[in-house]
Design a protein around this motif. Structure first.
Motif, PDB file in Angstrom:
ATOM      1  N   HIS A 161       0.843  -1.201   0.000  1.00 46.22           N
ATOM      2  CA  HIS A 161       0.000   0.000   0.000  1.00 46.22           C
ATOM      3  C   HIS A 161       0.873   1.244   0.000  1.00 46.22           C
ATOM      4  CE1 HIS A 161      -2.319   3.078   2.542  1.00 46.22           C
ATOM      5  NE2 HIS A 161      -2.858   3.114   1.337  1.00 46.22           N
ATOM      6  N   SER A 162       0.529   2.224  -0.847  1.00 43.96           N
ATOM      7  CA  SER A 162       1.204   3.513  -0.874  1.00 43.96           C
ATOM      8  C   SER A 162       2.677   3.325  -1.229  1.00 43.96           C
ATOM      9  CB  SER A 162       1.012   4.204   0.480  1.00 43.96           C
ATOM     10  OG  SER A 162       1.387   5.550   0.435  1.00 43.96           O
ATOM     11  N   LEU A 163       3.611   3.681  -0.350  1.00 47.75           N
ATOM     12  CA  LEU A 163       5.021   3.433  -0.623  1.00 47.75           C
ATOM     13  C   LEU A 163       5.288   1.928  -0.707  1.00 47.75           C
ATOM     14  CD1 LEU A 163       7.755   4.769  -1.086  1.00 47.75           C
ATOM     15  CD2 LEU A 163       8.109   4.786   1.396  1.00 47.75           C
ATOM     16  N   GLY A 164       4.448   1.139  -0.059  1.00 44.19           N
ATOM     17  CA  GLY A 164       4.535  -0.312  -0.197  1.00 44.19           C
ATOM     18  C   GLY A 164       4.182  -0.774  -1.597  1.00 44.19           C
ATOM     19  N   GLY A 165       3.276  -0.039  -2.276  1.00 39.77           N
ATOM     20  CA  GLY A 165       2.970  -0.356  -3.667  1.00 39.77           C
ATOM     21  C   GLY A 165       4.185  -0.150  -4.553  1.00 39.77           C
ATOM     22  N   TRP A 166       4.917   0.947  -4.313  1.00 43.36           N
ATOM     23  CA  TRP A 166       6.171   1.169  -5.046  1.00 43.36           C
ATOM     24  C   TRP A 166       7.139   0.013  -4.771  1.00 43.36           C
ATOM     25  CZ3 TRP A 166      11.178   1.467  -3.331  1.00 43.36           C
ATOM     26  CH2 TRP A 166      12.137   1.910  -4.250  1.00 43.36           C
ATOM     27  N   THR A 167       7.182  -0.438  -3.534  1.00 44.95           N
ATOM     28  CA  THR A 167       8.106  -1.503  -3.131  1.00 44.95           C
ATOM     29  C   THR A 167       7.821  -2.798  -3.884  1.00 44.95           C
ATOM     30  OG1 THR A 167       8.225  -0.506  -0.920  1.00 44.95           O
ATOM     31  CG2 THR A 167       8.993  -2.767  -1.147  1.00 44.95           C
ATOM     32  N   VAL A 168       6.559  -3.210  -3.943  1.00 47.75           N
ATOM     33  CA  VAL A 168       6.245  -4.490  -4.589  1.00 47.75           C
ATOM     34  C   VAL A 168       6.329  -4.390  -6.105  1.00 47.75           C
ATOM     35  CG1 VAL A 168       4.884  -5.277  -2.620  1.00 47.75           C
ATOM     36  CG2 VAL A 168       3.724  -4.127  -4.516  1.00 47.75           C
ATOM     37  N   MET A 169       6.067  -3.200  -6.670  1.00 49.53           N
ATOM     38  CA  MET A 169       6.253  -3.047  -8.113  1.00 49.53           C
ATOM     39  C   MET A 169       7.736  -3.153  -8.471  1.00 49.53           C
ATOM     40  SD  MET A 169       3.366  -2.929  -9.592  1.00 49.53           S
ATOM     41  CE  MET A 169       4.072  -2.610 -11.219  1.00 49.53           C
ATOM     42  N   SER A 170       8.608  -2.691  -7.581  1.00 52.71           N
ATOM     43  CA  SER A 170      10.045  -2.859  -7.806  1.00 52.71           C
ATOM     44  C   SER A 170      10.412  -4.338  -7.839  1.00 52.71           C
ATOM     45  CB  SER A 170      10.835  -2.150  -6.704  1.00 52.71           C
ATOM     46  OG  SER A 170      10.593  -0.759  -6.710  1.00 52.71           O
ATOM     47  N   LEU A 171       9.794  -5.119  -6.962  1.00 55.32           N
ATOM     48  CA  LEU A 171      10.042  -6.558  -6.949  1.00 55.32           C
ATOM     49  C   LEU A 171       9.514  -7.238  -8.199  1.00 55.32           C
ATOM     50  CD1 LEU A 171       9.172  -7.382  -3.228  1.00 55.32           C
ATOM     51  CD2 LEU A 171      11.439  -7.411  -4.259  1.00 55.32           C
ATOM     52  N   ALA A 172       8.491  -6.635  -8.811  1.00 51.89           N
ATOM     53  CA  ALA A 172       7.922  -7.203 -10.037  1.00 51.89           C
ATOM     54  C   ALA A 172       8.779  -6.916 -11.264  1.00 51.89           C
ATOM     55  CB  ALA A 172       6.521  -6.649 -10.256  1.00 51.89           C
ATOM     56  N   GLY A 173       9.745  -6.002 -11.129  1.00 48.24           N
ATOM     57  CA  GLY A 173      10.625  -5.680 -12.248  1.00 48.24           C
ATOM     58  C   GLY A 173      10.561  -4.245 -12.711  1.00 48.24           C
ATOM     59  N   ALA A 174       9.714  -3.412 -12.100  1.00 51.11           N
ATOM     60  CA  ALA A 174       9.661  -2.002 -12.463  1.00 51.11           C
ATOM     61  C   ALA A 174      10.962  -1.324 -12.040  1.00 51.11           C
ATOM     62  CB  ALA A 174       8.461  -1.324 -11.806  1.00 51.11           C
ATOM     63  N   ARG A 175      11.554  -0.541 -12.932  1.00 54.15           N
ATOM     64  CA  ARG A 175      12.819   0.136 -12.662  1.00 54.15           C
ATOM     65  C   ARG A 175      12.558   1.621 -12.415  1.00 54.15           C
ATOM     66  NH1 ARG A 175      17.262  -2.947 -14.670  1.00 54.15           N
ATOM     67  NH2 ARG A 175      18.602  -1.273 -13.858  1.00 54.15           N
ATOM     68  N   PHE A 176      13.101   2.118 -11.316  1.00 54.11           N
ATOM     69  CA  PHE A 176      12.865   3.498 -10.904  1.00 54.11           C
ATOM     70  C   PHE A 176      13.991   4.396 -11.399  1.00 54.11           C
ATOM     71  CE2 PHE A 176      12.812   6.995  -7.740  1.00 54.11           C
ATOM     72  CZ  PHE A 176      11.472   7.356  -7.835  1.00 54.11           C
ATOM     73  N   ASP A 177      13.610   5.519 -12.016  1.00 53.72           N
ATOM     74  CA  ASP A 177      14.563   6.512 -12.508  1.00 53.72           C
ATOM     75  C   ASP A 177      14.369   7.791 -11.704  1.00 53.72           C
ATOM     76  OD1 ASP A 177      16.041   8.414 -13.811  1.00 53.72           O
ATOM     77  OD2 ASP A 177      15.327   7.920 -15.820  1.00 53.72           O
ATOM     78  N   PRO A 178      15.248   8.076 -10.725  1.00 48.36           N
ATOM     79  CA  PRO A 178      15.074   9.269  -9.895  1.00 48.36           C
ATOM     80  C   PRO A 178      14.985  10.560 -10.701  1.00 48.36           C
ATOM     81  CG  PRO A 178      16.700   7.824  -8.920  1.00 48.36           C
ATOM     82  CD  PRO A 178      16.405   7.273 -10.280  1.00 48.36           C
TER      83      PRO A 178
END
Length: 350
Positions: A161-178
């Motif tokens: 949930h919320s920042l946790g959603g970002w966390t699990v999407m990262s585990l799914a393979g989403a790559r974050f570009d600051p």
């Protein structure tokens, strides 16, 4: 006769409550830095027992559990859960208990730096540690069958949930570009997640390389994102390349947290391939409707201790959080069961 019937009915209801309650343990781990990682685990039990409430406090309603109960035999799917910014595992205990009642092992850590109990600024700026926390939790549960039961390694999922959603999407393979996220925030400076760039270290050069790394955990076969933040920082290419089922749920009433669905959850849905994602906006839900049920008077109580934070108990006009949770349990369990090709054993609570 009435009294006898009432007592029998009461005993029956008590038995139902006891049998439906999952086992519960708290597991102290060490994270990558050697810092304490507090983990709560709900799991199927082999027999009924005495229940207690986990996650209950003066403001929020907890869930019934059987502490330290023997686990049920057989292999069970695993669901790991990630809480939101400055939240904790208790916030999502309602869905944890519901999934454990269907035969899942459910494990949720408190993320150092961004949990209620550890808001150390230096830890908060190491955002990349969050997905690694969940990977460590998966390892710990798999290697502890005597505590929680055996894990079905082909049926592992993540929910956040919320920042946790970002966390699990990262585990799914989403790559974050600051850099991408910071550019987007210059156009939307009032958005809720854009106000956290400094606190989360997104604007620091030392953090950016680690944030943009690949945090995918190939063991995860399905992901649920609940009204996530930081979504515009994910690269469209990485979202397009995700090839596992993702359920994206957003709040209809997004004003309280200033996380517009079209810029956050909607961005994920638009970038992902349709065959891999389901997207829904939950009627009457605010960003905080995904948290635990509030007790009567909780908003006032929270505001007295932390002015303004009582909004976590607000839902949309005419909506009830219990009703929203009931609908969410149906959506989430149907999605996970189908995505993992899992059927709850006979006798488990659907």
């Amino acid at each position: 006769m009435f009294i006898r019937g009432f007592l029998l009915l009461s005993a029956l209801l008590l038995c139902i409550q006891v049998q439906a309650a999952p086992g519960f343990r708290q597991l102290p781990l060490s994270d990558q830095k050697g810092d304490a990682l507090n983990v709560a685990v709900w799991y199927p039990v082999s027999s009924a027992g005495i229940t207690e409430s986990a996650g209950d406090n003066p403001a929020f309603i907890g869930v019934a559990v059987i502490r330290n109960a023997p686990p049920a035999p057989g292999a069970h799917p695993l669901l790991v859960i990630s809480h939101g910014y400055n939240g904790n595992w208790r916030n999502l205990s309602w869905i944890a208990a519901a999934m454990a009642a269907q035969g899942y092992i459910v494990a949720a850590p408190d993320h150092p730096g961004t949990t209620t109990f550890n808001q150390n600024p230096a830890d908060a700026k190491q955002l990349w540690r969050r997905p690694r926390d969940l990977t460590a939790v998966i390892d710990a549960v798999i290697h502890s069958p005597g505590l929680f039961g055996a894990t079905d390694k082909d049926r592992i999922a993540a929910l956040g949930h919320s920042l946790g959603g970002w966390t699990v999407m990262s585990l799914a393979g989403a790559r974050f570009d600051p850099a991408r996220f910071l550019h987007d925030c210059r156009q939307h400076p009032q958005r809720g997640d854009c106000r956290l760039t400094d606190k989360l270290g997104i604007d620091e050069a030392l953090s950016q390389e680690k944030l943009s790394a690949d945090h995918r955990d190939a063991r995860i076969r399905a992901v649920v994102s609940l009204d996530l933040g930081l979504a515009p920082g994910f690269t469209p290419r990485s979202l397009h390349d995700i090839s596992l089922p993702v359920l994206i749920l957003a709040a209809q009433m997004d004003q309280l947290a200033a996380l517009p669905a079209e810029e956050e959850s909607g961005y994920l849905a638009a970038a992902m391939r349709p065959q891999w994602r389901q997207f829904d906006i939950i009627d009457g839900a605010t960003h905080f409707s995904f948290m635990s049920l509030c007790k009567p008077g909780a908003e006032t109580l929270i505001n007295e201790e932390s002015p303004g934070d009582g909004i976590v108990c607000r839902d949309g006009s005419g909506a009830s959080r219990s009703g929203i949770h009931q609908a969410l349990v149906g959506k989430i369990s149907a999605f996970l069961n189908a995505s993992l090709d899992y059927h709850a054993p006979a006798g488990e609570t659907p």
